[in-house]
Design an enzyme around this catalytic site. Structure first.
Site, mmCIF file in Angstrom:
data_model
loop_
_atom_site.group_PDB
_atom_site.id
_atom_site.type_symbol
_atom_site.label_atom_id
_atom_site.label_comp_id
_atom_site.label_asym_id
_atom_site.label_seq_id
_atom_site.Cartn_x
_atom_site.Cartn_y
_atom_site.Cartn_z
ATOM 1 N N PHE A 164 0.840 -1.197 0.000
ATOM 2 C CA PHE A 164 0.000 0.000 0.000
ATOM 3 C C PHE A 164 0.874 1.245 0.000
ATOM 4 C CE2 PHE A 164 -3.129 3.121 1.313
ATOM 5 C CZ PHE A 164 -4.251 2.698 0.625
ATOM 6 N N GLY A 165 1.503 1.465 -1.142
ATOM 7 C CA GLY A 165 2.240 2.697 -1.354
ATOM 8 C C GLY A 165 1.517 3.516 -2.405
ATOM 9 N N ILE A 167 1.077 3.014 -5.675
ATOM 10 C CA ILE A 167 0.201 2.232 -6.555
ATOM 11 C C ILE A 167 -1.013 1.737 -5.780
ATOM 12 C CG2 ILE A 167 0.008 0.128 -7.941
ATOM 13 C CD1 ILE A 167 3.003 0.477 -8.600
ATOM 14 N N ALA A 244 3.504 -5.475 -10.528
ATOM 15 C CA ALA A 244 4.723 -5.096 -9.811
ATOM 16 C C ALA A 244 5.952 -5.745 -10.444
ATOM 17 C CB ALA A 244 4.594 -5.456 -8.341
ATOM 18 N N ARG A 245 6.271 -6.965 -10.033
ATOM 19 C CA ARG A 245 7.423 -7.685 -10.550
ATOM 20 C C ARG A 245 7.054 -9.151 -10.747
ATOM 21 N NH1 ARG A 245 9.025 -3.392 -11.636
ATOM 22 N NH2 ARG A 245 11.045 -2.411 -11.163
ATOM 23 N N GLU A 274 11.546 -11.325 -18.630
ATOM 24 C CA GLU A 274 10.796 -10.563 -19.626
ATOM 25 C C GLU A 274 11.692 -10.310 -20.834
ATOM 26 O OE1 GLU A 274 9.272 -6.952 -17.953
ATOM 27 O OE2 GLU A 274 7.830 -8.001 -16.693
ATOM 28 N N HIS A 293 4.263 -5.728 -20.149
ATOM 29 C CA HIS A 293 4.784 -4.708 -19.234
ATOM 30 C C HIS A 293 4.436 -3.300 -19.730
ATOM 31 C CE1 HIS A 293 8.057 -4.100 -15.955
ATOM 32 N NE2 HIS A 293 7.155 -3.130 -15.908
ATOM 33 N N ILE A 294 3.144 -3.039 -19.845
ATOM 34 C CA ILE A 294 2.678 -1.758 -20.376
ATOM 35 C C ILE A 294 1.793 -0.992 -19.395
ATOM 36 C CG2 ILE A 294 2.805 -2.457 -22.797
ATOM 37 C CD1 ILE A 294 -0.210 -3.082 -22.641
#
Length: 338
Positions: A164-165, A167, A244-245, A274, A293-294
């Site tokens: 919870f930052g 984003i 995220a990742r 990726e 990754h868009i």
């Protein structure tokens, strides 16, 4: 062109000196810092030995294959004359640990949060409504079985946020407008989040949510945190969204969970690696929606990044604290916040 800039401590005047900025991100920063006395700006690629920075005082860089394949030990003389590295991305997992030997390191945290949150809501609504599959091709479609089938709804659904930052906050603001009940899993309990219930672990979040959004940084603690054990707790019908990742997810475990029905749908904007190799199961799995990754793209991300860097240069020159300052990935106090 070389002109002199001053960096001063608050309330003090220091001897003037030249500040050299090495820009590796391909973003024109000269207009963004036009109100400042001019510095020496030099542009370079970050795809080949980006750590060769010459006499730069400030390095503006971003993720690249070269950084990911950087040697385990720093080049002799590192960090040279560097006093500050500005990273364009939010994540720092693609950089060697020795990068953080520079006195100041800052990130682009938050500059693309709004665009990523839009992607998340689009994925949620597309799953629930799927309007493209309900296109009417003629009068007969108005009475077809598909036309009479009710659309899905978000009413009564619970959205779980892992992290919870910037984003997570942007997603929460949008989700609240749609009436979604919110749950969050984060390490910090320093401040309560009005209207959002906290859960203690990722398995608990998966169990309590109809939709889970991964918005975590990738580090030793979070790598493959979405594994078989965590997924075994998933609420039936779960929609898992990762913006995220890719390394947050054990990809084999996710394939098993989707194939067995433990997880109904996965929307993935990130993978590991990726791009994935040709023929990887993610490309063709019917329960995976994969985008390249868009999620970050669109919106005012570039303008916000330029403004962030310009503001940080101003702060640097007058000795004030830099925005989005970090020490090293291992010293980040709360890896569940991004």
């Amino acid at each position: 062109m070389s002109q002199v800039l001053e960096r001063v401590s608050p309330g003090e005047a220091l001897e003037a000196r030249t500040i050299r900025v090495l820009n590796q991100i391909g973003l024109d920063l000269t207009d963004a810092v036009g109100l400042l006395p001019q510095a020496v700006f030099r542009s370079a690629s970050r795809e080949e030995a980006p750590w060769q920075v010459g006499d730069a005082t400030i390095l503006v860089t971003g993720p690249s294959s070269a950084w990911r394949q950087a040697p385990a030990t720093p080049p002799e003389g590192w960090p040279f004359n560097l006093e500050w590295v500005q990273i364009a991305s939010s994540g720092v997992d693609g950089f060697p640990a020795w990068l953080f030997d520079v006195p100041e390191v800052t990130t682009g945290r938050g500059v693309t949060a709004e665009a990523i949150a839009d992607y998340v809501l689009a994925a949620i609504l597309d799953d629930v409504k799927n309007l493209s599959s309900r296109h009417a091709h003629g009068p007969e479609d108005y009475a077809s079985a598909d036309a009479l089938k009710p659309l899905g709804t978000l009413d009564g659904k619970t959205l779980g946020l892992a992290g919870f930052g910037a984003i997570g906050g942007a997603v929460a603001r949008r989700a609240e407008a749609f009436g979604l009940e919110l749950r969050v899993c984060r390490k910090s309990r320093q401040a309560e989040l009005p209207g959002i219930a906290s859960v203690d672990s990722l398995p608990d979040l998966l169990a309590a949510s109809d939709i889970v959004v991964l918005a975590l940084p990738l580090d030793d603690e979070t790598r493959h945190c979405v594994d078989r054990r965590a997924l075994s707790h998933a609420k039936p019908g779960l929609h898992l969204i990762n913006v995220a990742r890719g390394g947050l997810i054990d990809q084999e475990a996710l394939i098993e969970a989707l194939s067995s029905g433990i997880v109904r749908l996965a929307t993935l904007d990130v993978t590991e690696p990726e791009p994935l190799p040709a023929g990887h199961a993610f490309y063709s799995h019917p329960a995976i929606r994969l985008t390249p990754h868009i999620a970050w793209s669109g919106g005012q991300g570039r303008e916000r990044l330029a403004a962030l860097i310009a503001g940080n240069i101003r702060n640097f020159l007058v000795g004030e604290s830099l925005v989005n300052r970090i020490e090293s990935p291992s010293k980040i106090a709360d890896p569940l916040r991004v």
